[in-house]
Design an enzyme around this catalytic site. Structure first.
Site, PDB file in Angstrom:
ATOM      1  N   HIS A  53      -4.869   1.501   7.380  1.00 50.85           N
ATOM      2  CA  HIS A  53      -3.344   2.302   7.521  1.00 50.85           C
ATOM      3  C   HIS A  53      -3.210   3.241   6.394  1.00 50.85           C
ATOM      4  CE1 HIS A  53       1.117   1.536   7.579  1.00 50.85           C
ATOM      5  NE2 HIS A  53       0.876   2.254   6.833  1.00 50.85           N
ATOM      6  N   GLU A  54      -3.639   2.965   5.099  1.00 50.68           N
ATOM      7  CA  GLU A  54      -3.519   3.978   4.213  1.00 50.68           C
ATOM      8  C   GLU A  54      -4.271   5.329   4.329  1.00 50.68           C
ATOM      9  OE1 GLU A  54      -0.653   3.698   2.271  1.00 50.68           O
ATOM     10  OE2 GLU A  54      -0.653   1.604   2.849  1.00 50.68           O
ATOM     11  N   CYS A 101       5.441  -0.148   7.254  1.00 55.72           N
ATOM     12  CA  CYS A 101       5.077   1.011   6.287  1.00 55.72           C
ATOM     13  C   CYS A 101       6.186   1.353   5.592  1.00 55.72           C
ATOM     14  CB  CYS A 101       4.721   2.085   7.378  1.00 55.72           C
ATOM     15  SG  CYS A 101       4.305   3.782   6.276  1.00 55.72           S
ATOM     16  N   LEU A 102       6.325   1.591   4.410  1.00 55.78           N
ATOM     17  CA  LEU A 102       7.296   2.063   3.406  1.00 55.78           C
ATOM     18  C   LEU A 102       7.980   3.577   3.800  1.00 55.78           C
ATOM     19  CD1 LEU A 102       5.811   1.240  -0.016  1.00 55.78           C
ATOM     20  CD2 LEU A 102       7.656  -0.063   1.160  1.00 55.78           C
ATOM     21  N   GLY A 140       0.759  -1.217   0.100  1.00 53.94           N
ATOM     22  CA  GLY A 140       0.056   0.107   0.049  1.00 53.94           C
ATOM     23  C   GLY A 140       0.771   1.271  -0.225  1.00 53.94           C
ATOM     24  N   GLN A 177       3.033   9.937   0.887  1.00 54.76           N
ATOM     25  CA  GLN A 177       4.504   9.225   1.128  1.00 54.76           C
ATOM     26  C   GLN A 177       5.439   9.599  -0.106  1.00 54.76           C
ATOM     27  OE1 GLN A 177       2.426   5.333   2.014  1.00 54.76           O
ATOM     28  NE2 GLN A 177       4.461   5.181   3.242  1.00 54.76           N
ATOM     29  N   HIS A 183      -2.805   7.603   6.810  1.00 51.77           N
ATOM     30  CA  HIS A 183      -1.728   8.493   6.073  1.00 51.77           C
ATOM     31  C   HIS A 183      -2.483   9.944   5.568  1.00 51.77           C
ATOM     32  CE1 HIS A 183       2.104   6.283   6.124  1.00 51.77           C
ATOM     33  NE2 HIS A 183       1.634   5.287   5.564  1.00 51.77           N
TER      34      HIS A 183
HETATM   35 NI    NI Z   1       2.334   3.132   5.354  1.00 47.90          NI
END
Ligand code: NI
Length: 173
Positions: free
Chosen positions: A135-136, A93-94, A45, A50, A139
């Site tokens: 989660h997304e 998370c990235l 995701g 991000q 963000h």
């Molecule tokens: Ni994330």
């Protein structure tokens, strides 16, 4: 074109993202680039914030199989229902490379969004997809999964990320 992923701690990741009016060709191109960036990372995701774009855009693909890609594009996603029942997943998370923690969230949710073709959609999600969507969408409001941890655990992770970022800079220089 692959985009650079912003790593925590970074004030950009704490901003609130703005909704979009429509899905045009520029937005489609951006969503393709986000997907490419996510696949290469690799991750399941990615939110536009991000990659430094403060708009309410999310791409997800939980298929994890090279030959069976199943991308989901969510523009202006809004979670309209969260189940009382919860589930726990070990989240990463990235934007927090190498950091993982067990997070408890509603097990199921319903999300309304605009799809890749500009059409309004509603999706009932459970399991990993439900966690990923939540989660997304977090963000987009400047929320990271570490915000659900104790201050002690959160500070420990941020400390490690600061160290990690310094190491990256050292290699570049
Ligand atoms: Ni994330």
């Amino acid at each position: 074109m692959k985009r650079n992923i912003i790593i925590e701690p970074d004030p950009i990741l704490r901003k609130k993202c703005l909704p979009l009016d429509k899905v045009d060709n520029d937005l489609k191109k951006l969503m393709q680039e986000m997907l490419e960036t996510m696949y290469q990372a690799p991750g399941i995701g990615l939110a536009a914030i991000q990659v430094g774009i403060l708009k309410r855009i999310v791409v997800i693909d939980i298929s994890r199989e090279e030959n069976k890609k199943d991308p989901l594009y969510l523009v202006n996603p809004v979670i309209t229902h969260r189940s009382k029942e919860t589930s726990v997943y070990e989240e990463g998370c990235l934007s927090l490379p190498g950091q993982f923690a067990e997070i408890e969230r509603p097990a199921n949710c319903i999300v309304k969004y605009i799809d890749y073709n500009g059409k309004e959609q509603e999706l009932k999600a459970g399991g990993l997809l439900a966690t990923c969507i939540q989660h997304e969408v977090d963000h987009l409001d400047g929320i990271l999964f570490i915000d659900y941890l104790s201050k002690l655990k959160k500070d420990m992770i941020i400390k490690k990320l600061v160290k990690h970022k310094k190491e990256i800079e050292r290699v570049i220089v």
